[in-house]
Design a protein around this motif. Structure first.
Motif: not given
Length: 462
Positions: A240, A244, A248, A261-262, A265, A268, A331, A447
């Motif tokens: 996962e 992401l 991204a 990236s995380f 996420f 958002k 993203l 999520a």
């Protein structure tokens, strides 16, 4: 299933553990970067199975003896943890290195390790297994579990140490418990972060930090809270995280990092959870990311004393975006915004300027603006990378740690999130989240495949 928080912890003994060698009492000034931290305490805990090597009725006593002896040895080098913080003549905190010692608490809990509800640390960890620090710089608690397992937990003053410094201490303590040499000996050379003469800082620092007097005063009387901050612990599968990162990075020549990236996420998701805000099209959602400045100040020299510098070397740049824009943007675009605000703290000059900024405002205390965010202006939270958390190295001689985590319900208005490496599977993350209850409800709904409640099944404890 889990016992939740429905168990008792009985304290059997408290004593002070001081450095095994005498030391001359002396003062250690806090650096300008230390002075940016408010007086908050950080908790961390490590969980161990029943050790076969020290089995029997006296197993806990044997383990506690090892912990205390090695702690007394570790405090010789990490003497800051055995001191106390006092105010100097101008009201600033200083560290008195007097070897007053570390309070060591022995306790027993009538719960088995496999029944600990680690997903909800507010019930199972807070005020039970992680000790409250009442004095000094560091407090340690060793708790024997019903199954013969053990939880070793610490609470320390954030003004004295950041996570990097604390991690050095934990590894050295464990090395000494196993009677092995350690190379992680700390440096307290405050000259490494001395202000320049004359000082200089980029005006951008004013957007990140502020003297306390410049921050908005608390409302009198305060508005009743419509939501409240709670803590949860999740695990994130490696695939996962990679997914992401791939999303991204789409359309960008420079691949986004996993943390960028995380964090994008999460940004958002927190914005989506704030859709109920009145006038949400004008509300802002703020996210900060803690940046460690050691690598920036080392100039590529791996043997620099900054590599083992003990203290705070942190900056917290943050971004602010309209809630509706964060929800609607892809993203990859949000990850680009994350990288953009991180650039501000990605240089040696930034950290030298931050030191100079504090010097220009002393002795008035200052604070990162993101700490005091999270109000009617919109939500705010901070992400602090714990990828260096050395959970696999915290072995006191009776086997490796099956789980460890920082625990930081810091008491501010803003939320706090720390991703750490998983001890269970290579590439997985453990995520400690201290966010508004409403935000976590949205995260767990939207999520569920990414942030999964931590269970003893995942840790292989059932």
């Amino acid at each position: 299933m889990s016992a939740g928080g429905d168990f008792r912890v009985m304290v059997s003994r408290k004593e002070m553990v001081a450095a095994v060698l005498p030391m001359q009492e002396h003062w250690l000034p806090l650096s300008n970067l230390d002075l940016l931290l408010p007086p908050v305490d950080v908790g961390v805990f490590f969980c161990y199975r029943r050790p076969a090597a020290v089995a029997g009725n006296g197993a806990f006593g044997t383990m506690v003896s090892v912990l205390k002896k090695s702690l007394a040895q570790a405090l010789v080098s990490f003497y800051a943890f055995a001191g106390e913080v006092v105010q100097n003549s101008v009201g600033e905190p200083e560290l008195l290195c007097n070897n007053r010692g570390v309070e060591f608490v022995e306790a027993a809990a009538d719960v088995e390790l496999r029944h600990l509800n680690l997903y909800n640390p507010d019930e199972s960890i807070e005020g039970k297994l992680v000790p409250k620090k009442k004095q000094g710089v560091l407090t340690v608690q060793a708790t024997e579990l019903k199954c013969g397992g053990l939880v070793v937990a610490c609470t320390f003053d954030h003004r004295i140490a950041d996570a990097y410094s604390a991690n050095m201490f934990f590894v050295a303590w464990a090395d000494m418990a196993r009677s092995e040499p350690t190379s992680l000996l700390p440096s307290f050379r405050r000259s490494l972060v001395n202000p320049r003469r004359p000082g200089y800082y980029d005006p951008f620092v004013d957007a990140m930090y502020a003297p306390i007097s410049a921050l908005p005063p608390p409302k009198d009387p305060p508005s009743p809270p419509v939501d409240h901050l709670i803590s949860r612990i999740y695990y994130v599968p490696a695939d996962e995280i990679n997914r992401l990162q791939s999303i991204a990075s789409a359309g960008n020549s420079n691949r986004r990092t996993k943390l960028e990236s995380f964090s994008a996420f999460l940004w958002k998701l927190v914005a989506e959870s704030s859709s109920s805000f009145s006038g949400r099209d004008k509300k802002m959602c703020k996210m900060g990311i803690v940046v460690d400045g050691r690598a920036r100040l080392m100039d590529g020299n791996e043997k620099s004393p900054m590599a083992v510098y003990f203290g705070n070397v942190l900056s917290i740049p943050f971004g602010a975006q309209r809630i509706e824009e964060l929800k609607d943007r892809p993203l990859s675009a949000v990850a680009g915004a994350v990288r953009e605000f991180l650039k501000a703290a990605g240089t040696k000059e930034h950290f030298l300027g931050l030191v100079d900024w504090v010097e220009a405002h002393r002795p008035e205390p200052a604070l990162a603006r993101i700490y005091s965010s999270g109000s009617e202006d919109g939500p705010a939270f901070v992400v602090s990378s714990g990828q260096r958390f050395p959970v696999e190295r915290i072995d006191f001689g009776w086997g490796g740690c099956v789980f460890g985590s920082y625990h930081f319900p810091w008491g501010g208005d803003a939320g706090y999130v720390m991703p750490m490496p998983s001890p269970r599977r290579e590439g997985d993350w453990i995520v400690y989240a201290h966010l508004l209850k409403g935000q976590l409800e949205v995260i767990e709904t939207r999520a569920a495949d990414v942030l999964r409640p931590l269970t003893t099944d995942y840790l292989g404890l059932t």
